[in-house]
Write a protein that holds these residues in place. Structure first.
Motif, PDB file in Angstrom:
ATOM      1  N   GLY A 110       0.831  -1.199   0.000  1.00 46.96           N
ATOM      2  CA  GLY A 110       0.000   0.000   0.000  1.00 46.96           C
ATOM      3  C   GLY A 110       0.861   1.242   0.000  1.00 46.96           C
ATOM      4  O   GLY A 110       2.099   1.171  -0.003  1.00 46.96           O
ATOM      5  N   GLY A 111       0.226   2.390  -0.014  1.00 45.62           N
ATOM      6  CA  GLY A 111       0.955   3.637   0.137  1.00 45.62           C
ATOM      7  C   GLY A 111       1.573   3.716   1.516  1.00 45.62           C
ATOM      8  O   GLY A 111       1.016   3.183   2.493  1.00 45.62           O
ATOM      9  N   GLY A 112       2.725   4.363   1.613  1.00 50.43           N
ATOM     10  CA  GLY A 112       3.446   4.409   2.887  1.00 50.43           C
ATOM     11  C   GLY A 112       2.619   4.968   4.026  1.00 50.43           C
ATOM     12  O   GLY A 112       2.629   4.433   5.142  1.00 50.43           O
ATOM     13  N   GLY A 113       1.870   6.056   3.761  1.00 51.31           N
ATOM     14  CA  GLY A 113       1.043   6.653   4.802  1.00 51.31           C
ATOM     15  C   GLY A 113      -0.050   5.709   5.269  1.00 51.31           C
ATOM     16  O   GLY A 113      -0.359   5.636   6.464  1.00 51.31           O
ATOM     17  N   THR A 114      -0.624   4.971   4.330  1.00 52.99           N
ATOM     18  CA  THR A 114      -1.664   4.000   4.662  1.00 52.99           C
ATOM     19  C   THR A 114      -1.101   2.879   5.526  1.00 52.99           C
ATOM     20  O   THR A 114      -1.737   2.436   6.495  1.00 52.99           O
ATOM     21  CB  THR A 114      -2.273   3.406   3.379  1.00 52.99           C
ATOM     22  N   LEU A 115       0.106   2.416   5.191  1.00 51.82           N
ATOM     23  CA  LEU A 115       0.728   1.335   5.954  1.00 51.82           C
ATOM     24  C   LEU A 115       1.037   1.760   7.383  1.00 51.82           C
ATOM     25  O   LEU A 115       0.861   0.977   8.320  1.00 51.82           O
ATOM     26  CB  LEU A 115       2.013   0.873   5.250  1.00 51.82           C
TER      27      LEU A 115
END
Length: 280
Positions: A81-86
């Motif tokens: 996923g996107g880093g912020g989402t992770l």
């Protein structure tokens, strides 16, 4: 009559006991499988790791997982996923073993939230301008993203490393508002930007070098002095239940063998003199 009634009650109790036994057998038979499935997902068993990985790293990480499992007998499961989402997922669950985002920005965010500690540096995510084949809109620099009438696709600033990199470049050249007028979509992962360019839905996008498909798009380099080159880090989570196995995986990814897989998939590996001035 009483004897018949008593006999019926005995048969009823026996049947009920068999039914209960059957249900118990079914549940106990399914419980181990459920437990294994949970362990494979969460990395809770010694034979399995859960790795949170940036979506743009999927190609090399899939291969690394296969090679690592063959080499050490430790299963690897990924959440991409996107880093912020992770980071949000890790904060919510506190489950998993390793974090490898698309840049040190997301890793620093995770570190500030006590989700990870130290990291090793693997390679570079190098932003490039992706345009349609033949460059029909004659886009040559990042400043051209501000030209009126263009259809621009970008990564979400809060979710993706490439979104943050683009935001910094647009701010540097004071073109943020002009670019925003041309933005037709912002995606939660870089992979979706690649699909948009592959299918001709945008005139240009900000991708990374490893995402360029030369059969469907052209790439325009951004000078290092203008660029926001990203460094890919990896580290063990603070809440892992498999410290030794997780560290073994991190060390393997950071080894020459692991980095060679990244290089094969279009990532310059760390360190590289071309990007000597890039600060992680």
């Amino acid at each position: 009559m009483k004897n018949k009634l008593l006999g019926f009650m005995i048969l009823f109790l026996i049947a009920g006991s068999l039914l209960i036994a059957g249900c118990t057998s079914t549940l106990s038979g399914s419980t181990p499988n459920s437990t294994v499935a949970i362990n494979n997902t969460t990395g809770a068993s010694q034979g399995s790791l859960l790795v949170y990985a940036g979506a743009g790293l999927k190609t090399p990480m899939d291969e690394i997982g296969t090679v690592f499992t063959q080499k050490y007998g430790i299963d690897v499961q990924y959440t991409y996923g996107g880093g912020g989402t992770l980071v949000s997922q890790m904060n919510l669950t506190h489950i998993g073993d390793v974090f490898i985002p698309g840049s040190t920005v997301e890793f620093s965010t995770a570190k500030n939230q006590s989700l990870v500690n130290t990291s090793q540096l693997i390679g570079y995510h190098v932003p490039v301008i992706a345009v349609q084949k033949g460059n029909p809109k004659n886009i040559t620099t990042i400043k051209d993203f501000a030209k009126p009438g263009l259809k621009i696709a970008l990564g979400d600033v809060n979710a993706t490393a490439i979104g943050k990199a683009g935001d910094k470049m647009f701010t540097k050249f004071n073109i943020t508002q002009a670019v925003e007028k041309n933005v037709v979509t912002r995606t939660p992962t870089i992979n979706e930007l690649t699909v948009i360019m592959n299918t001709g839905q945008a005139d240009a996008a900000l991708l990374t070098l490893d995402q360029i498909n030369p059969e469907t798009m052209d790439a325009i380099s951004i000078p290092v002095s203008d660029n926001e080159v990203l460094v890919v880090p990896i580290g063990v989570t603070t809440f892992t239940k498999n410290q030794a196995s997780a560290q073994k995986f991190v060390d393997f990814v950071a080894s020459d063998e692991g980095k060679a897989i990244f290089a094969k998939d279009g990532f310059p590996t760390y360190p590289d003199p071309v990007y000597a001035n890039v600060k992680p």
